[in-house]
Design an enzyme around this catalytic site. Structure first.
Site, PDB file in Angstrom:
ATOM      1  N   SER A 102       0.824  -0.922  -0.370  1.00 18.09           N
ATOM      2  CA  SER A 102      -0.102   0.297   0.249  1.00 18.09           C
ATOM      3  C   SER A 102       0.562   1.322   0.193  1.00 18.09           C
ATOM      4  O   SER A 102       1.405   1.179  -0.701  1.00 18.09           O
ATOM      5  CB  SER A 102      -0.985   0.052   1.411  1.00 18.09           C
ATOM      6  OG  SER A 102      -2.350   1.579   1.321  1.00 18.09           O
ATOM      7  N   ASP A 159      -3.011   5.990  -3.056  1.00 17.08           N
ATOM      8  CA  ASP A 159      -2.270   5.816  -2.475  1.00 17.08           C
ATOM      9  C   ASP A 159      -1.790   4.459  -3.240  1.00 17.08           C
ATOM     10  O   ASP A 159      -1.796   4.795  -4.781  1.00 17.08           O
ATOM     11  CB  ASP A 159      -2.753   5.299  -0.977  1.00 17.08           C
ATOM     12  CG  ASP A 159      -3.389   3.922  -1.194  1.00 17.08           C
ATOM     13  OD1 ASP A 159      -3.750   3.659  -1.754  1.00 17.08           O
ATOM     14  OD2 ASP A 159      -3.340   3.551   0.019  1.00 17.08           O
ATOM     15  N   ASP A 167      -1.500   1.406  -4.562  1.00 19.34           N
ATOM     16  CA  ASP A 167      -2.115   0.376  -4.538  1.00 19.34           C
ATOM     17  C   ASP A 167      -3.629   1.049  -4.997  1.00 19.34           C
ATOM     18  O   ASP A 167      -3.933   0.072  -5.510  1.00 19.34           O
ATOM     19  CB  ASP A 167      -2.515  -0.809  -3.128  1.00 19.34           C
ATOM     20  CG  ASP A 167      -3.105  -0.406  -2.505  1.00 19.34           C
ATOM     21  OD1 ASP A 167      -3.176   0.833  -1.999  1.00 19.34           O
ATOM     22  OD2 ASP A 167      -3.438  -1.474  -2.079  1.00 19.34           O
ATOM     23  N   ASP A 183      -6.273   2.076  -3.622  1.00 22.79           N
ATOM     24  CA  ASP A 183      -7.331   1.668  -2.754  1.00 22.79           C
ATOM     25  C   ASP A 183      -8.169   3.119  -2.490  1.00 22.79           C
ATOM     26  O   ASP A 183      -9.384   2.799  -1.869  1.00 22.79           O
ATOM     27  CB  ASP A 183      -7.126   0.723  -2.051  1.00 22.79           C
ATOM     28  CG  ASP A 183      -6.658   0.071  -0.636  1.00 22.79           C
ATOM     29  OD1 ASP A 183      -5.695   1.427  -0.661  1.00 22.79           O
ATOM     30  OD2 ASP A 183      -7.043  -0.470   0.012  1.00 22.79           O
TER      31      ASP A 183
HETATM   32 MG    MG Z   1      -3.799   1.186   0.425  1.00 14.29          MG
END
Ligand code: MG
Length: 460
Positions: free
Chosen positions: A106, A249, A251, A253
């Site tokens: 992340s 961020d 990744d 999400d």
């Molecule tokens: Mg994330």
């Protein structure tokens, strides 16, 4: 399940944290762990498993090891390549896959990486199943398949395109295309680079990108979307007169926004606006947030004729509660927002698309924010040995029993019209004290007051 039960089960986890297994590559996170965890996952989840990665330098290496483990235990694997976490989740949820794995850490620094496991419905794996995977890992109880049952590997290069199409299918594309919006998107050199710019340009938005070349060392800025890390985005939005800015961020999400004046929008405020918007399209519907979420979300949702249900902290808990009660929207104040109509997980590109639609329909983001109340929050923490945490929490409840309390997660104590949340950390030997009030001074004094009470208990 109350917070005590969860804390006890969560405490049994040695590898999995709040968002999968994370560690520094070469110390704690390496290919041996990835292979053996891959085999443990493959022993628990049986069938076809989807895998994807972010762009970290170590992601390909760790993916190959996990894939080998999954195949060695007799599972077929579909590799979708570089993808945001929600694209992997979408691919699992919308197909016959039995589960998924995402290789990502992340927003952590580039030396970190992680393994996140996804359930067959696309939600993050329940921690009881993580405990089972860990047990198999530590007992070396992985079930190797005979040679004739070794899994097959296929690749799927269309998964991100399907994810984008899925998002577009839920938006008013005509209104967006006609609005002439100009948006700057900062992908932090992360996995969002392969999705969000394409989505926005498909929607007919005039897109300017920042840090949209995937790169293993995050050369643009660290990938946590904090005000400090988004200085260039804020500047770019004002210098080209954009309608707003979008930041993911690592990744993708999570999504954080910058308004048309270049101002950083706190995650609870964008959550409130989008939740209010979702509810206005589905009158009388429900939004799920957590006990740590600022009251701004319930204020705006209630104003739009909806209601709010609060859960324990953590996006998997929010997602499962949404599914259980049929809520339309949910999330947390870190920019991790969930639109039920799309899928039950934090969904960075979907969140960006929804904001584009809302601004196209309702006018400048800064004006929309003018109508949202402001709350001040103060976060403090203090050390406490893991073995004392349960006793400390019990003593706090006893001591504060004269006040209105909410024990959904930790101890939330109402004081006047304001509140303070006192929670033990699930991963570190600390307690967090989190206050919310109408003024900064009041939030400060409340946090200090209850920190005093907490410290007295810890040392007694
Ligand atoms: Mg994330």
């Amino acid at each position: 399940m109350n917070s005590m039960d969860k804390a006890e089960i969560a405490d049994q986890r040695k590898l999995f944290g709040t968002n999968g297994i994370r560690g520094v590559v070469g110390s704690g996170m390496d290919v041996r762990l990835a292979l053996e965890i891959g085999m443990a996952i493959g022993t628990v989840i049986r069938g076809r498993i989807v895998i994807g990665t972010d762009q970290r330098s170590s992601s390909q290496m760790l993916k190959e090891a996990v894939v080998a483990g999954l195949m060695a235990t007799g599972n077929d694997v579909t590799d979708i390549g570089l993808a945001p976490t929600p694209s992997v989740q979408y691919s699992v949820a919308k197909s016959d896959a039995s589960g998924g794995v995402m290789i990502t850490a992340s927003h952590n620094p580039p030396e970190f990486n992680g393994i996140k496991v996804i359930d067959s419905d696309g939600t993050e794996l329940h921690f009881s199943k993580e405990v089972e995977i860990e047990r198999i890992y530590f007992d070396k109880a992985q079930k190797t398949a005979p040679w004739y049952e070794a899994g097959h590997l296929t690749t799927d290069s269309e998964a991100n395109a399907r994810y984008i199409e899925g998002i577009k299918g839920l938006l008013d594309c005509q209104a967006i295309a006609g609005s002439g919006l100009r948006v700057v998107v900062d992908c932090a050199n992360g996995a969002g680079s392969v999705v969000t710019p394409n989505l926005l340009s498909d929607l007919g938005v005039n897109v300017v990108t920042l840090n949209a070349n995937p790169h293993g060392s995050f050369p643009g800025h660290p990938s946590e979307p904090t005000p400090e890390n988004l200085a260039a985005l804020m500047k770019m939005v004002t210098s080209i007169g954009a309608d707003f800015g979008i930041a993911h961020d690592g990744d993708a999400d999570r999504t954080i926004f910058v308004d048309d004046h270049g101002g950083y929008v706190m995650g609870d405020r964008s959550f409130a606006l989008l939740a209010g918007y979702a509810v206005s399209k589905a009158p009388g519907s429900t939004v799920v947030s957590t006990v740590a979420t600022s009251d701004v979300v319930s204020d705006v949702v209630t104003r739009n004729g909806g209601k709010v249900v609060q859960t324990m902290v953590g996006s998997p808990v929010v997602a499962r509660k949404m599914k259980e009660i049929g809520a339309v929207f949910g999330g947390e104040e870190n920019g991790g927002l969930i639109l039920a109509e799309h899928q039950y997980c934090r969904d960075g590109a979907m969140t960006a698309g929804l904001m584009v639609e809302m601004v196209a329909a309702k006018g400048p983001l800064s004006s929309l924010l003018d109508n949202v109340p402001t709350y001040h929050q103060v976060k403090l923490k203090t050390a406490c040995p893991n073995e004392s945490k349960k006793k400390v929490t019990e003593r706090l409840v006893e001591l504060l029993s004269g006040n209105r309390l909410d024990l959904t997660d930790g101890v939330k104590v109402y004081d006047g019209g304001d509140w303070v949340l006192i929670r033990q950390s699930g991963t570190e030997p600390i307690f967090r004290v989190f206050s919310q009030a109408r003024t900064k001074e009041r939030a400060d004094s409340l946090a200090r007051k209850y920190m005093g009470t907490l410290k007295d208990i810890i040392i007694s």
